[in-house]
Design a protein around this motif. Structure first.
Motif, PDB file in Angstrom:
ATOM      1  N   ARG A   1     -14.213   0.318  -6.118  1.00 55.71           N
ATOM      2  CA  ARG A   1     -13.468   0.748  -4.932  1.00 55.71           C
ATOM      3  C   ARG A   1     -14.301   1.697  -4.083  1.00 55.71           C
ATOM      4  NH1 ARG A   1      -8.849   3.437  -7.122  1.00 55.71           N
ATOM      5  NH2 ARG A   1     -10.116   5.287  -7.037  1.00 55.71           N
TER       6      ARG A   1
ATOM      7  N   ARG B   1      -8.851   3.659  -0.637  1.00 54.36           N
ATOM      8  CA  ARG B   1      -8.408   4.757  -1.483  1.00 54.36           C
ATOM      9  C   ARG B   1      -9.505   5.731  -1.890  1.00 54.36           C
ATOM     10  NH1 ARG B   1      -4.254   1.530  -5.379  1.00 54.36           N
ATOM     11  NH2 ARG B   1      -2.910   0.836  -3.723  1.00 54.36           N
TER      12      ARG B   1
ATOM     13  N   THR C   1       2.420   8.580  -5.428  1.00 59.23           N
ATOM     14  CA  THR C   1       2.780   7.636  -6.487  1.00 59.23           C
ATOM     15  C   THR C   1       2.610   8.268  -7.865  1.00 59.23           C
ATOM     16  OG1 THR C   1       2.136   5.818  -5.050  1.00 59.23           O
ATOM     17  CG2 THR C   1       2.355   5.313  -7.369  1.00 59.23           C
ATOM     18  N   ALA C   2       1.708   9.232  -7.992  1.00 59.23           N
ATOM     19  CA  ALA C   2       1.524   9.918  -9.272  1.00 59.23           C
ATOM     20  C   ALA C   2       2.778  10.696  -9.678  1.00 59.23           C
ATOM     21  CB  ALA C   2       0.327  10.863  -9.198  1.00 59.23           C
TER      22      ALA C   2
ATOM     23  N   TRP D   1      -6.326  10.187 -16.129  1.00 60.21           N
ATOM     24  CA  TRP D   1      -7.043  10.696 -14.967  1.00 60.21           C
ATOM     25  C   TRP D   1      -8.340  11.393 -15.359  1.00 60.21           C
ATOM     26  CZ3 TRP D   1      -1.906  13.059 -13.051  1.00 60.21           C
ATOM     27  CH2 TRP D   1      -1.165  12.077 -12.392  1.00 60.21           C
TER      28      TRP D   1
ATOM     29  N   ARG E   1       0.840  -1.199   0.000  1.00 62.71           N
ATOM     30  CA  ARG E   1       0.000   0.000   0.000  1.00 62.71           C
ATOM     31  C   ARG E   1       0.875   1.249   0.000  1.00 62.71           C
ATOM     32  NH1 ARG E   1      -4.284   0.701   4.668  1.00 62.71           N
ATOM     33  NH2 ARG E   1      -5.279  -0.998   3.566  1.00 62.71           N
ATOM     34  N   LYS E   2       0.798   2.013  -1.088  1.00 64.24           N
ATOM     35  CA  LYS E   2       1.554   3.254  -1.217  1.00 64.24           C
ATOM     36  C   LYS E   2       0.569   4.409  -1.308  1.00 64.24           C
ATOM     37  CE  LYS E   2       5.346   1.188  -3.834  1.00 64.24           C
ATOM     38  NZ  LYS E   2       6.118   1.268  -5.082  1.00 64.24           N
ATOM     39  N   ASP E   3       1.028   5.586  -0.958  1.00 65.33           N
ATOM     40  CA  ASP E   3       0.193   6.771  -1.068  1.00 65.33           C
ATOM     41  C   ASP E   3      -0.084   7.039  -2.547  1.00 65.33           C
ATOM     42  OD1 ASP E   3       0.052   9.923  -1.452  1.00 65.33           O
ATOM     43  OD2 ASP E   3      -0.676   9.416   0.571  1.00 65.33           O
ATOM     44  N   GLU E   4      -1.363   7.081  -2.893  1.00 59.42           N
ATOM     45  CA  GLU E   4      -1.739   7.195  -4.305  1.00 59.42           C
ATOM     46  C   GLU E   4      -1.346   8.542  -4.912  1.00 59.42           C
ATOM     47  OE1 GLU E   4      -5.645   6.466  -7.138  1.00 59.42           O
ATOM     48  OE2 GLU E   4      -5.738   6.005  -5.019  1.00 59.42           O
ATOM     49  N   CYS E   5      -1.473   9.606  -4.129  1.00 58.45           N
ATOM     50  CA  CYS E   5      -1.123  10.926  -4.661  1.00 58.45           C
ATOM     51  C   CYS E   5       0.380  11.045  -4.907  1.00 58.45           C
ATOM     52  CB  CYS E   5      -1.579  12.018  -3.701  1.00 58.45           C
ATOM     53  SG  CYS E   5      -3.361  12.177  -3.611  1.00 58.45           S
TER      54      CYS E   5
ATOM     55  N   ARG F   1     -12.733   2.153 -10.258  1.00 58.96           N
ATOM     56  CA  ARG F   1     -12.993   3.293  -9.364  1.00 58.96           C
ATOM     57  C   ARG F   1     -14.336   3.140  -8.670  1.00 58.96           C
ATOM     58  NH1 ARG F   1     -11.897   8.998 -12.364  1.00 58.96           N
ATOM     59  NH2 ARG F   1      -9.647   8.820 -12.564  1.00 58.96           N
TER      60      ARG F   1
END
Length: 186
Positions: free
Chosen positions: A129, A180, A34-35, A115, A28-32, A126
């Motif tokens: 989720r 998320r 990771t962008a 996006w 689990r990584k921070d999605e923001c 999406r």
């Protein structure tokens, strides 16, 4: 010698659930953040400190690799590490489009298209989720009912301990899948 299969099965279930849960948490990584993975960015903290570099995101934090090592009288510094617990101190992250090389410009353009114009599969993921995030309490109850039903045929093979671990694992799994969803970002 009589083998207590309920104990062996309970230990096996606990071991498997622990390994699977640890694997899920480790991915689990921070999605923001990771962008921004692989881009040269500038990090501005709430306290005014600034760091820069090519960002590499891990589940426990992010590392900013400098293009050139910085040396002062005490040490040589080649990167800056921002731990996950420090994410709340982020004021802003800047990625300057003018400074991107051609490959990163193409990659950034592709990300922007994905996006703002998601394909059918991404849109479905999406929505799924978001649904899991919204309905997690109800789904936890369903898992409890399913575990209770599975216990009847299993009879002596499933103990109260293994039942509680299965319920907790189901909740963790749903929490991970629905983690998320953020209406503000959607």
């Amino acid at each position: 010698m009589v083998v207590d299969w309920s104990l062996i099965i309970t230990l096996g279930v606990i071991f498997f659930i622990t390994l699977l849960g640890a694997w899920l948490r480790s991915r689990r990584k921070d999605e923001c953040l990771t962008a921004f993975e692989g881009y040269h960015v500038t990090l501005e903290r709430v306290d005014g400190r600034i760091a820069w570099g090519i960002i590499h995101v891990e589940p426990t934090g992010a590392e900013f690799l400098y293009r050139h090592a910085v040396q002062d009288e005490n040490h040589v510094e080649a990167s800056y590490i921002l731990y996950q617990s420090e994410y709340e101190n982020i004021q802003a992250i800047y990625r300057f489009a003018d400074d991107l090389d051609e490959a990163n410009r193409v990659r950034r353009t592709k990300q922007i298209k994905q996006w703002f114009n998601p394909g059918p599969l991404r849109l479905f993921m999406r929505k799924t989720r978001n649904f899991l995030s919204t309905a997690s309490d109800s789904l936890n109850e369903v898992i409890g009912i399913l575990v209770g039903r599975a216990r009847k045929p299993a009879g002596q093979l499933m103990t109260d301990t293994s039942e509680s671990y299965l319920k907790r694992f189901g909740g963790d799994l749903i929490g991970h899948a629905g983690h998320r969803h953020d209406p503000l970002l959607e």
